[in-house]
Design a protein around this motif. Sequence first.
Motif, PDB file in Angstrom:
ATOM      1  N   ILE A   1       0.879  -1.164   0.000  1.00 62.46           N
ATOM      2  CA  ILE A   1       0.000   0.000   0.000  1.00 62.46           C
ATOM      3  C   ILE A   1       0.916   1.213   0.000  1.00 62.46           C
ATOM      4  CG2 ILE A   1      -1.820   1.244   1.222  1.00 62.46           C
ATOM      5  CD1 ILE A   1      -2.318  -1.537   2.699  1.00 62.46           C
ATOM      6  N   TYR A   2       0.824   2.014  -1.060  1.00 66.28           N
ATOM      7  CA  TYR A   2       1.657   3.213  -1.169  1.00 66.28           C
ATOM      8  C   TYR A   2       0.745   4.418  -1.367  1.00 66.28           C
ATOM      9  CZ  TYR A   2       4.402   6.915  -3.239  1.00 66.28           C
ATOM     10  OH  TYR A   2       4.953   8.145  -3.503  1.00 66.28           O
ATOM     11  N   GLY A   3       0.987   5.455  -0.604  1.00 67.67           N
ATOM     12  CA  GLY A   3       0.223   6.685  -0.755  1.00 67.67           C
ATOM     13  C   GLY A   3       1.108   7.893  -0.593  1.00 67.67           C
TER      14      GLY A   3
ATOM     15  N   LEU B 291       4.558  10.880   2.495  1.00 72.07           N
ATOM     16  CA  LEU B 291       4.207   9.603   1.869  1.00 72.07           C
ATOM     17  C   LEU B 291       4.233   8.488   2.896  1.00 72.07           C
ATOM     18  CD1 LEU B 291       6.989   7.708   1.372  1.00 72.07           C
ATOM     19  CD2 LEU B 291       7.392   9.480  -0.309  1.00 72.07           C
ATOM     20  N   ILE B 292       3.560   7.396   2.548  1.00 67.47           N
ATOM     21  CA  ILE B 292       3.535   6.213   3.402  1.00 67.47           C
ATOM     22  C   ILE B 292       3.622   4.978   2.514  1.00 67.47           C
ATOM     23  CG2 ILE B 292       1.020   6.067   3.482  1.00 67.47           C
ATOM     24  CD1 ILE B 292       1.409   5.168   6.468  1.00 67.47           C
TER      25      ILE B 292
ATOM     26  N   ASP C  73       0.076  10.919  14.295  1.00 67.15           N
ATOM     27  CA  ASP C  73       0.560  12.301  14.326  1.00 67.15           C
ATOM     28  C   ASP C  73       1.095  12.729  12.968  1.00 67.15           C
ATOM     29  OD1 ASP C  73      -0.121  12.380  16.999  1.00 67.15           O
ATOM     30  OD2 ASP C  73       1.938  12.081  17.718  1.00 67.15           O
ATOM     31  N   LEU C  74       1.769  11.816  12.270  1.00 68.87           N
ATOM     32  CA  LEU C  74       2.311  12.124  10.944  1.00 68.87           C
ATOM     33  C   LEU C  74       1.178  12.410   9.963  1.00 68.87           C
ATOM     34  CD1 LEU C  74       4.710  12.145   8.889  1.00 68.87           C
ATOM     35  CD2 LEU C  74       4.131   9.777   8.464  1.00 68.87           C
ATOM     36  N   ILE C  75       0.153  11.594   9.992  1.00 71.13           N
ATOM     37  CA  ILE C  75      -0.958  11.752   9.061  1.00 71.13           C
ATOM     38  C   ILE C  75      -1.705  13.048   9.316  1.00 71.13           C
ATOM     39  CG2 ILE C  75      -3.170  10.757   8.348  1.00 71.13           C
ATOM     40  CD1 ILE C  75      -1.853   7.990   8.841  1.00 71.13           C
TER      41      ILE C  75
END
Length: 179
Positions: free
Chosen positions: A129-131, A138-139, A175-177
């Motif tokens: 899963i890449y976003g 990005l994740i 927190d990152l999101i």
Amino acid sequence: MKKVYLMVMLVLGFTISSCSSEQSLQEYYISSAENPNFMSLDLPSSLLDLEKANLSDSEIEAASSLKKLNVLAFQKKADNEADYQAQKAMIKSILKDDDYSELMKINTAMGNATLQLKGDDDSIDELIIYGDNDEKGLILVRVLGDDMNPASFVQLIQAMEKSDFNGEGLEKLGDLIKG
């Protein structure tokens, strides 16, 4: 002596040239863990607390194929724009490899995402899963397992809904999101 030296050099040259120059996703995870812009998490499947949930036999089978999740997140800031663009391009390059089959693309107001599989139709080795979002970062998530079946992903999601997992241990990622 010169012939032995020449033979050793030829063998060494062939060995080096036969190695793939393309980076694998696993190698990318390892090298990115040293980058201060990345947050890296390895989550065992036991974190999902599926053992305590009341699962059907098919959900148990789906859950038992899941081994762990590797999460790699990059929080974009004003001072790391160039690194963000480089990392985004590197990940997309790796995911274009023939080893990965694109399952789905998602474009939302929150960003773009893709779901990709590694393995064959009957037995998936990993789900990727890449976003990315050009404002937040990005994740990249690798869902790893043994002989995961594409049809069992729905059952796995249902099993996760029945579990008591409340996101414990994922506060940093949240927190990152949020930005």
